[in-house]
Design an enzyme around this catalytic site. Structure first.
Site, PDB file in Angstrom:
ATOM      1  N   ALA A 250       2.180   7.721  -2.369  1.00 45.34           N
ATOM      2  CA  ALA A 250       1.765   6.554  -1.581  1.00 45.34           C
ATOM      3  C   ALA A 250       0.256   6.371  -1.635  1.00 45.34           C
ATOM      4  O   ALA A 250      -0.256   5.250  -1.794  1.00 45.34           O
ATOM      5  CB  ALA A 250       2.232   6.707  -0.134  1.00 45.34           C
ATOM      6  N   TYR A 251      -0.476   7.483  -1.506  1.00 46.62           N
ATOM      7  CA  TYR A 251      -1.939   7.420  -1.542  1.00 46.62           C
ATOM      8  C   TYR A 251      -2.421   6.918  -2.899  1.00 46.62           C
ATOM      9  O   TYR A 251      -3.268   6.018  -2.986  1.00 46.62           O
ATOM     10  CB  TYR A 251      -2.514   8.806  -1.237  1.00 46.62           C
ATOM     11  N   ALA A 252      -1.874   7.493  -3.975  1.00 46.64           N
ATOM     12  CA  ALA A 252      -2.282   7.082  -5.312  1.00 46.64           C
ATOM     13  C   ALA A 252      -1.934   5.614  -5.561  1.00 46.64           C
ATOM     14  O   ALA A 252      -2.707   4.879  -6.194  1.00 46.64           O
ATOM     15  CB  ALA A 252      -1.628   7.971  -6.365  1.00 46.64           C
TER      16      ALA A 252
END
Length: 246
Positions: free
Chosen positions: A153-155
């Site tokens: 999700a962060y990437a």
């Protein structure tokens, strides 16, 4: 002799981590700095005091980066106090770690709001306000190239940051404004340490050939280079500052 006007920087997420180090370094390099923060007023004031104690000019400006009205007001304040805006550093960010299959979608929504919408709102305001000859620097992550599990999700949110960075650089043709992203590798910030055990931290620290974690100051030097005259021929790029991780 014509006196050169002082350059002015707005740094979001300026109260801690990479944003803090960047605000302090920009202040030391002669910029007047608007230190952006959302909830950490005391920490932002401490950054301002650090800059002013060294002879620089700085002020705190509060804004939720995803709130376009608050961001516009923060830029208004910087322009009123310092006379304009030349450099914008988009350092405000949020991290959430989870396998994609187990991800709480509320975490995804929070990441989207800060990392994508927040970066977009600030970049949009910067595109309207930054004076010719200025620079916009967004923060991405080297995780995009490393594909670490749990960072999906962060990437994904930072992939959006890189896409908007490259497009905005081309949309500002003719204004002599650069737009770049810096993609740190593992860096010793509160955000990085959150939720990691010692074994994980040690493993990540050993990955670069330099065999250590990056520091906020390492990344601040790269951001400040891109924000200044020495880095002005670099435009529409993503610079992976990660100590040599493939």
């Amino acid at each position: 002799m014509v006196m050169q006007e002082q350059r002015v920087a707005v740094v979001t997420g300026g109260s801690r981590g990479i944003g803090r180090a960047t605000a302090i370094l920009l202040g030391a390099r002669g910029h007047a700095v608007a230190v952006g923060f959302s909830g950490s007023a005391d920490a932002a004031r401490e950054v301002v005091e650090t800059i002013t104690a060294a002879g620089g000019r700085a002020m705190p400006v509060q804004a939720d980066v995803a709130d376009e009205n608050a961001v516009a007001a923060a830029f208004d304040t910087a322009e009123k106090e310092f006379g304009g805006v030349d450099v914008v550093v988009n350092s405000a960010g949020r991290m959430g770690l989870s396998p994609i299959a187990d991800l709480d979608l509320s975490v995804l929504d929070d990441l989207y709001r800060t990392n994508i919408r927040g970066t977009f709102v600030v970049a949009r305001e910067a595109a309207r306000r930054v004076r010719d000859g200025g620079a916009i620097v967004n923060l991405s992550t080297s995780v995009l190239g490393l594909q670490f599990p749990q960072y999906g999700a962060y990437a994904a949110s930072k992939g959006a940051v890189e896409a908007m960075t490259l497009i905005l650089a081309r949309e500002l043709r003719g204004r002599d404004i650069t737009v770049n992203a810096v993609a740190p590798g593992p860096t010793a910030t509160e955000l990085f340490f959150e939720g990691k055990d010692e074994a994980t931290i040690e493993r990540l620290a050993k990955q670069p050939p330099l065999e250590r974690l990056g520091t906020p100051e390492d990344i601040a030097e790269v951001v400040t280079f891109l924000a200044g005259p020495a880095g002005h021929w670099v435009n529409g790029q993503v610079l992976r500052a990660n100590g040599g991780i493939a």
